[in-house]
Design a protein around this motif. Structure first.
Motif, PDB file in Angstrom:
ATOM      1  N   LEU A   3       4.145  -0.992  -9.842  1.00  0.00           N
ATOM      2  CA  LEU A   3       2.816  -1.270 -10.111  1.00  0.00           C
ATOM      3  C   LEU A   3       2.459  -2.519 -10.761  1.00  0.00           C
ATOM      4  O   LEU A   3       1.504  -2.893 -10.782  1.00  0.00           O
ATOM      5  CB  LEU A   3       2.599  -0.102 -11.352  1.00  0.00           C
ATOM      6  N   ALA A   4       3.740  -3.440 -11.136  1.00  0.00           N
ATOM      7  CA  ALA A   4       3.370  -4.630 -11.708  1.00  0.00           C
ATOM      8  C   ALA A   4       2.968  -5.529 -10.260  1.00  0.00           C
ATOM      9  O   ALA A   4       2.455  -6.659 -10.670  1.00  0.00           O
ATOM     10  CB  ALA A   4       4.733  -5.238 -12.146  1.00  0.00           C
ATOM     11  N   LEU A   5       3.175  -5.090  -9.121  1.00  0.00           N
ATOM     12  CA  LEU A   5       2.758  -5.780  -7.994  1.00  0.00           C
ATOM     13  C   LEU A   5       1.362  -5.714  -7.675  1.00  0.00           C
ATOM     14  O   LEU A   5       0.634  -6.360  -6.623  1.00  0.00           O
ATOM     15  CB  LEU A   5       3.555  -5.376  -6.756  1.00  0.00           C
ATOM     16  N   VAL A   6       0.410  -4.808  -8.243  1.00  0.00           N
ATOM     17  CA  VAL A   6      -0.846  -4.510  -8.065  1.00  0.00           C
ATOM     18  C   VAL A   6      -1.619  -5.842  -8.081  1.00  0.00           C
ATOM     19  O   VAL A   6      -2.767  -6.019  -7.226  1.00  0.00           O
ATOM     20  CB  VAL A   6      -1.339  -3.331  -8.905  1.00  0.00           C
ATOM     21  N   PRO A   7      -1.405  -6.707  -8.857  1.00  0.00           N
ATOM     22  CA  PRO A   7      -2.614  -7.712  -8.900  1.00  0.00           C
ATOM     23  C   PRO A   7      -2.403  -8.510  -7.732  1.00  0.00           C
ATOM     24  O   PRO A   7      -3.364  -9.347  -7.288  1.00  0.00           O
ATOM     25  CB  PRO A   7      -2.127  -8.713 -10.233  1.00  0.00           C
ATOM     26  N   ARG A   8      -1.319  -8.490  -6.930  1.00  0.00           N
ATOM     27  CA  ARG A   8      -0.971  -9.244  -5.818  1.00  0.00           C
ATOM     28  C   ARG A   8      -1.859  -8.495  -4.303  1.00  0.00           C
ATOM     29  O   ARG A   8      -1.487  -9.080  -3.423  1.00  0.00           O
ATOM     30  CB  ARG A   8       0.376  -9.475  -5.694  1.00  0.00           C
ATOM     31  N   ILE A   9      -2.238  -7.376  -4.691  1.00  0.00           N
ATOM     32  CA  ILE A   9      -2.721  -6.528  -3.365  1.00  0.00           C
ATOM     33  C   ILE A   9      -4.171  -6.973  -3.125  1.00  0.00           C
ATOM     34  O   ILE A   9      -4.784  -6.897  -4.091  1.00  0.00           O
ATOM     35  CB  ILE A   9      -2.813  -5.187  -3.863  1.00  0.00           C
ATOM     36  N   ALA A  20      -6.698   7.837  -3.170  1.00  0.00           N
ATOM     37  CA  ALA A  20      -6.990   8.407  -4.360  1.00  0.00           C
ATOM     38  C   ALA A  20      -7.923   9.644  -4.421  1.00  0.00           C
ATOM     39  O   ALA A  20      -7.911  10.666  -4.733  1.00  0.00           O
ATOM     40  CB  ALA A  20      -7.107   7.504  -5.876  1.00  0.00           C
ATOM     41  N   LYS A  21      -9.077   9.104  -4.119  1.00  0.00           N
ATOM     42  CA  LYS A  21     -10.305  10.149  -3.841  1.00  0.00           C
ATOM     43  C   LYS A  21     -10.182  11.262  -3.047  1.00  0.00           C
ATOM     44  O   LYS A  21     -10.608  12.365  -3.201  1.00  0.00           O
ATOM     45  CB  LYS A  21     -11.554   9.217  -3.618  1.00  0.00           C
ATOM     46  N   GLN A  22      -9.369  11.001  -1.767  1.00  0.00           N
ATOM     47  CA  GLN A  22      -8.892  12.344  -1.199  1.00  0.00           C
ATOM     48  C   GLN A  22      -8.391  13.265  -1.784  1.00  0.00           C
ATOM     49  O   GLN A  22      -8.287  14.484  -1.648  1.00  0.00           O
ATOM     50  CB  GLN A  22      -8.175  11.693   0.030  1.00  0.00           C
ATOM     51  N   TYR A  23      -7.598  12.991  -2.937  1.00  0.00           N
ATOM     52  CA  TYR A  23      -6.609  13.870  -3.890  1.00  0.00           C
ATOM     53  C   TYR A  23      -7.376  14.325  -4.970  1.00  0.00           C
ATOM     54  O   TYR A  23      -7.071  14.832  -5.823  1.00  0.00           O
ATOM     55  CB  TYR A  23      -5.341  13.409  -4.204  1.00  0.00           C
ATOM     56  N   GLY A  24      -8.888  13.903  -5.086  1.00  0.00           N
ATOM     57  CA  GLY A  24      -9.699  14.290  -6.338  1.00  0.00           C
ATOM     58  C   GLY A  24      -9.453  13.412  -7.378  1.00  0.00           C
ATOM     59  O   GLY A  24      -9.844  14.005  -8.530  1.00  0.00           O
ATOM     60  N   LEU A  50      -6.615   1.839  -1.042  1.00  0.00           N
ATOM     61  CA  LEU A  50      -5.977   2.992  -1.958  1.00  0.00           C
ATOM     62  C   LEU A  50      -6.958   3.609  -2.953  1.00  0.00           C
ATOM     63  O   LEU A  50      -6.483   4.714  -3.139  1.00  0.00           O
ATOM     64  CB  LEU A  50      -4.969   2.005  -3.015  1.00  0.00           C
ATOM     65  N   THR A  51      -8.070   3.110  -3.198  1.00  0.00           N
ATOM     66  CA  THR A  51      -8.927   3.700  -3.888  1.00  0.00           C
ATOM     67  C   THR A  51      -9.473   4.896  -3.201  1.00  0.00           C
ATOM     68  O   THR A  51      -9.704   6.128  -3.759  1.00  0.00           O
ATOM     69  CB  THR A  51     -10.080   2.818  -4.283  1.00  0.00           C
ATOM     70  N   LYS A  69       0.833  -1.221   0.004  1.00  0.00           N
ATOM     71  CA  LYS A  69       0.014  -0.058  -0.136  1.00  0.00           C
ATOM     72  C   LYS A  69       0.959   1.196   0.100  1.00  0.00           C
ATOM     73  O   LYS A  69       0.765   2.097  -0.777  1.00  0.00           O
ATOM     74  CB  LYS A  69      -0.847   0.113   1.305  1.00  0.00           C
ATOM     75  N   THR A  70       1.825   1.028   1.106  1.00  0.00           N
ATOM     76  CA  THR A  70       2.689   2.351   0.790  1.00  0.00           C
ATOM     77  C   THR A  70       3.530   2.517  -0.249  1.00  0.00           C
ATOM     78  O   THR A  70       3.811   3.886  -0.893  1.00  0.00           O
ATOM     79  CB  THR A  70       3.699   2.300   1.998  1.00  0.00           C
ATOM     80  N   LEU A  71       3.966   1.511  -0.884  1.00  0.00           N
ATOM     81  CA  LEU A  71       4.970   1.551  -2.119  1.00  0.00           C
ATOM     82  C   LEU A  71       3.753   2.173  -3.286  1.00  0.00           C
ATOM     83  O   LEU A  71       4.513   2.900  -3.981  1.00  0.00           O
ATOM     84  CB  LEU A  71       5.389   0.128  -2.509  1.00  0.00           C
ATOM     85  N   LEU A  72       2.883   1.645  -3.277  1.00  0.00           N
ATOM     86  CA  LEU A  72       2.071   2.046  -4.316  1.00  0.00           C
ATOM     87  C   LEU A  72       1.431   3.618  -4.305  1.00  0.00           C
ATOM     88  O   LEU A  72       1.445   4.427  -5.127  1.00  0.00           O
ATOM     89  CB  LEU A  72       0.780   1.184  -4.662  1.00  0.00           C
ATOM     90  N   SER A  73       1.521   3.932  -3.103  1.00  0.00           N
ATOM     91  CA  SER A  73       1.386   5.466  -2.635  1.00  0.00           C
ATOM     92  C   SER A  73       2.485   6.269  -2.939  1.00  0.00           C
ATOM     93  O   SER A  73       2.216   7.284  -3.515  1.00  0.00           O
ATOM     94  CB  SER A  73       1.026   5.653  -1.122  1.00  0.00           C
ATOM     95  N   ILE A  74       3.477   5.671  -2.931  1.00  0.00           N
ATOM     96  CA  ILE A  74       4.889   6.411  -3.407  1.00  0.00           C
ATOM     97  C   ILE A  74       4.703   6.576  -5.029  1.00  0.00           C
ATOM     98  O   ILE A  74       5.085   7.709  -5.470  1.00  0.00           O
ATOM     99  CB  ILE A  74       6.367   5.709  -3.109  1.00  0.00           C
ATOM    100  N   SER A  75       4.382   5.699  -5.833  1.00  0.00           N
ATOM    101  CA  SER A  75       4.242   5.721  -7.201  1.00  0.00           C
ATOM    102  C   SER A  75       3.199   6.739  -7.557  1.00  0.00           C
ATOM    103  O   SER A  75       3.280   7.660  -8.223  1.00  0.00           O
ATOM    104  CB  SER A  75       3.730   4.416  -7.799  1.00  0.00           C
TER     105      SER A  75
END
Length: 176
Positions: A38-44, A56-60, A52-53, A3-9
């Protein structure tokens, strides 16, 4: 961790998208970011993807379409945002990171990131070029520690202007 790594991306995508102060046209932009993370996303797990969704919505933003190690999203950039050297929503230390040494030479730009938060520690740099007022390409590198785990990440972002009307896509906003 994922979650944190995807947030960094996600952070790198947004910082690349809004870096140059005079070259970017306001309106609707399509942003595509590619990275190994981002290649790790299917494993989340589904519950973490929902978190994460919501982030993202918090940032519009709606959660970008993620496929084959790439995230594609639409971003609305206002006239005010297009003029900012350091967008106000990025300078609010959302991830424990400060933006330092923003430079622009012609169509080239560079941003240094220094992260000293509880979860994220390290340094990064975003560099890119506006190939026209309607397109850019850039890359972000980050080296540090995320939740005690070493990270050495690269992300590549391309953006293209879709038009002056953002339609239903809301402008980016600061995290509250």
């Amino acid at each position: 961790m994922r979650k944190t790594l995807l947030s960094i991306s996600f952070l790198f995508t947004v910082s690349t998208a809004n870096s140059a102060e005079f070259n970017m046209r306001p309106g609707l932009w399509e942003m595509t970011t590619k990275s190994d993370l981002l290649a790790l996303v299917p494993r989340i797990p589904a519950d973490q993807m929902q978190t994460l969704t919501n982030l993202a919505k918090q940032y519009g933003l709606d959660m970008p379409k993620i496929s084959n190690g790439a995230a594609t999203s639409e971003v609305c950039i206002t006239q005010e945002m297009a003029k900012q050297k350091i967008p106000t929503f990025l300078s609010q230390n959302q991830y424990g990171c400060d933006i330092k040494d923003v430079t622009q030479t012609g169509k080239d730009y560079k941003i240094n990131l220094i992260c000293e938060g509880a979860i994220l520690k390290g340094n990064g740099v975003t560099e890119g070029i506006f190939t026209s007022p309607e397109s850019f390409t850039g890359r972000t590198e980050f080296k540090g520690v995320v939740q005690g785990n070493p990270v050495n990440e690269r992300a590549y972002t391309d953006g293209r202007w879709m038009g002056a009307d953002c339609g239903a896509v809301q402008p980016l906003r600061a995290h509250r």
